[in-house]
Design an enzyme around this catalytic site. Structure first.
Site, PDB file in Angstrom:
ATOM      1  CG  ASN A  10      -1.650   1.243   1.482  1.00  0.00           C
ATOM      2  OD1 ASN A  10      -1.757   2.091   0.598  1.00  0.00           O
ATOM      3  ND2 ASN A  10      -2.199   1.382   2.689  1.00  0.00           N
ATOM      4  CD1 TRP A  11       3.767   1.308  -2.716  1.00  0.00           C
ATOM      5  CD2 TRP A  11       3.978   2.615  -4.519  1.00  0.00           C
ATOM      6  NE1 TRP A  11       4.742   0.764  -3.513  1.00  0.00           N
ATOM      7  CE2 TRP A  11       4.895   1.549  -4.622  1.00  0.00           C
ATOM      8  CE3 TRP A  11       3.921   3.569  -5.543  1.00  0.00           C
ATOM      9  CZ2 TRP A  11       5.757   1.407  -5.720  1.00  0.00           C
ATOM     10  CZ3 TRP A  11       4.778   3.428  -6.636  1.00  0.00           C
ATOM     11  CH2 TRP A  11       5.686   2.360  -6.716  1.00  0.00           C
ATOM     12  CE  LYS A  12       0.122   3.169   4.868  1.00  0.00           C
ATOM     13  NZ  LYS A  12       0.305   3.266   6.305  1.00  0.00           N
ATOM     14  CG  HIS A  93      -5.549   2.035   5.565  1.00  0.00           C
ATOM     15  ND1 HIS A  93      -5.058   2.960   6.456  1.00  0.00           N
ATOM     16  CD2 HIS A  93      -4.564   1.128   5.371  1.00  0.00           C
ATOM     17  CE1 HIS A  93      -3.818   2.614   6.779  1.00  0.00           C
ATOM     18  NE2 HIS A  93      -3.493   1.512   6.133  1.00  0.00           N
ATOM     19  CD  GLU A  95      -2.431   5.522   6.999  1.00  0.00           C
ATOM     20  OE1 GLU A  95      -2.449   5.541   5.758  1.00  0.00           O
ATOM     21  OE2 GLU A  95      -1.489   5.035   7.661  1.00  0.00           O
ATOM     22  CD  GLU A 169      -3.231  -2.442   7.641  1.00  0.00           C
ATOM     23  OE1 GLU A 169      -2.135  -2.659   7.116  1.00  0.00           O
ATOM     24  OE2 GLU A 169      -3.905  -1.432   7.389  1.00  0.00           O
ATOM     25  N   GLY A 175       3.038   2.180  10.588  1.00  0.00           N
ATOM     26  CA  GLY A 175       4.002   3.247  10.358  1.00  0.00           C
ATOM     27  C   GLY A 175       4.818   3.624  11.581  1.00  0.00           C
ATOM     28  CB  SER A 214       5.685  -1.930  11.807  1.00  0.00           C
ATOM     29  OG  SER A 214       5.350  -0.570  12.080  1.00  0.00           O
ATOM     30  N   GLY A 235       2.976  -1.152   4.201  1.00  0.00           N
ATOM     31  CA  GLY A 235       3.038   0.258   3.816  1.00  0.00           C
ATOM     32  C   GLY A 235       4.448   0.663   3.456  1.00  0.00           C
ATOM     33  N   GLY A 236       5.159   1.225   4.425  1.00  0.00           N
ATOM     34  CA  GLY A 236       6.477   1.813   4.178  1.00  0.00           C
ATOM     35  C   GLY A 236       7.447   0.891   3.449  1.00  0.00           C
TER      36      GLY A 236
HETATM   37  P1  PGA Z   1       3.206   0.210   7.501  1.00  0.00           P
HETATM   38  O1  PGA Z   1       1.698   0.422   6.968  1.00  0.00           O
HETATM   39  O2  PGA Z   1       3.691  -1.097   6.909  1.00  0.00           O
HETATM   40  O3  PGA Z   1       3.974   1.392   6.993  1.00  0.00           O
HETATM   41  O4  PGA Z   1       3.131   0.132   8.977  1.00  0.00           O
HETATM   42  C1  PGA Z   1       0.824  -0.659   6.849  1.00  0.00           C
HETATM   43  C2  PGA Z   1      -0.518  -0.192   6.341  1.00  0.00           C
HETATM   44  O5  PGA Z   1      -0.975   0.867   6.761  1.00  0.00           O
HETATM   45  O6  PGA Z   1      -1.152  -0.875   5.515  1.00  0.00           O
END
Ligand code: PGA
Length: 256
Positions: A10-12, A93, A95, A169, A175, A214, A235-236
């Site tokens: 997930n590149w956000k 998600h 966010e 999650e 993150g 993470s 994500g990251g």
């Molecule tokens: P992260 O994000 O791997 O950067 O913690 C995961 C996500 O929000 O899907």
């Protein structure tokens, strides 16, 4: 279980045309791990470009509207995602729940719209740190499962359930570099699996439950080997091939 592990990046709100080089490298690298399903969800402006450039990995959106079309400035429908060749969409998600006030009911409607459009759907759930610290994690996630997944009518047949994934999650692990303990992940995945089975019956076994928060090349092997963990939402560590491919490798049975 015959499920191939599902590793989704997930590149956000990250990436650019230049970053498509990383996506191409991820696509090439994924060809070495045929026993793993790999996918990326870039921001909308890159989605069509990415679709044209990759051959092995799946591509998907990070959100969709509940309606197929109409007067909804700034939104993108599931039908539009399907039209440009997307394979799936992430909904709910944390966010989006946080930044856009998305409720379980809205997430459910989005998931249903995506199923109708023929997309795979990843529904995200997870508790906050305060909820975990006060012993409410399983109750919170159970309520999100009940409220956010497509209703029985929308997800009535086993073929549709095979297109549905749940991503657990924990909000405090996203993150932050603070990954959940494997035992806690196992317990939560078991609770989610039981909830899904109570709701959808035997066909619930077709649904994948992913862990997210993470995940990186160092912790992926332990998480992905845990009972009930059928993949990861990353994500990251999905932004570069160097960071992402070791997670794909960790999901593979190893012939490399
Ligand atoms: P992260 O994000 O791997 O950067 O913690 C995961 C996500 O929000 O899907």
């Amino acid at each position: 279980m015959a499920h191939r592990p599902y590793i989704v990046g997930n590149w956000k709100m990250n990436g650019s045309r230049a970053a498509l080089a990383e996506a191409r490298a991820i696509d090439r690298g994924a060809q070495r791990y045929k026993d793993v399903s790999v996918a990326l969800a870039p921001p909308f402006p890159l989605l069509g470009l990415l679709r044209e450039e990759v051959t092995t990995i799946g591509v998907g959106g990070q959100d969709c509207h509940t309606a197929a079309k109409g007067a909804h400035t700034g939104d993108v429908s599931a039908a539009m995602l399907a039209d440009i060749g997307a394979d799936f969409v992430i909904v709910g998600h944390s966010e989006r729940r946080r930044d856009h006030g998305e409720t379980d009911a809205l997430v459910q409607a989005k998931a249903q719209a995506a199923l109708v459009s023929g997309l795979g759907v990843i529904v995200c759930v997870g508790e906050t740190l305060a909820e975990r610290d006060t012993g409410q994690a399983e109750a919170v996630v159970a309520a999100q499962i009940d409220g956010s997944l497509p209703d029985d009518a929308a997800a009535h047949d086993a073929a549709l359930l095979g297109r549905l994934s749940v991503a657990y999650e924990p909000v405090w692990a996203i993150g932050t570099g603070r990954v959940a303990a494997v035992d806690d992940v196992v317990a939560m995945h078991a609770a989610i699996g039981a909830r899904l089975a109570a709701r959808f019956g035997d066909a619930a076994a077709k649904m994948r439950i992913l862990y997210g928060g993470s995940v990186n090349g160092d912790n992926a092997a332990a998480l992905l080997a845990a009972p009930g963990v059928r993949g990861a939402l990353v994500g990251g560590a999905s932004l570069t091939a160097d960071a992402f491919l070791p997670i794909v490798a960790a999901a593979s049975s190893g012939e490399g």
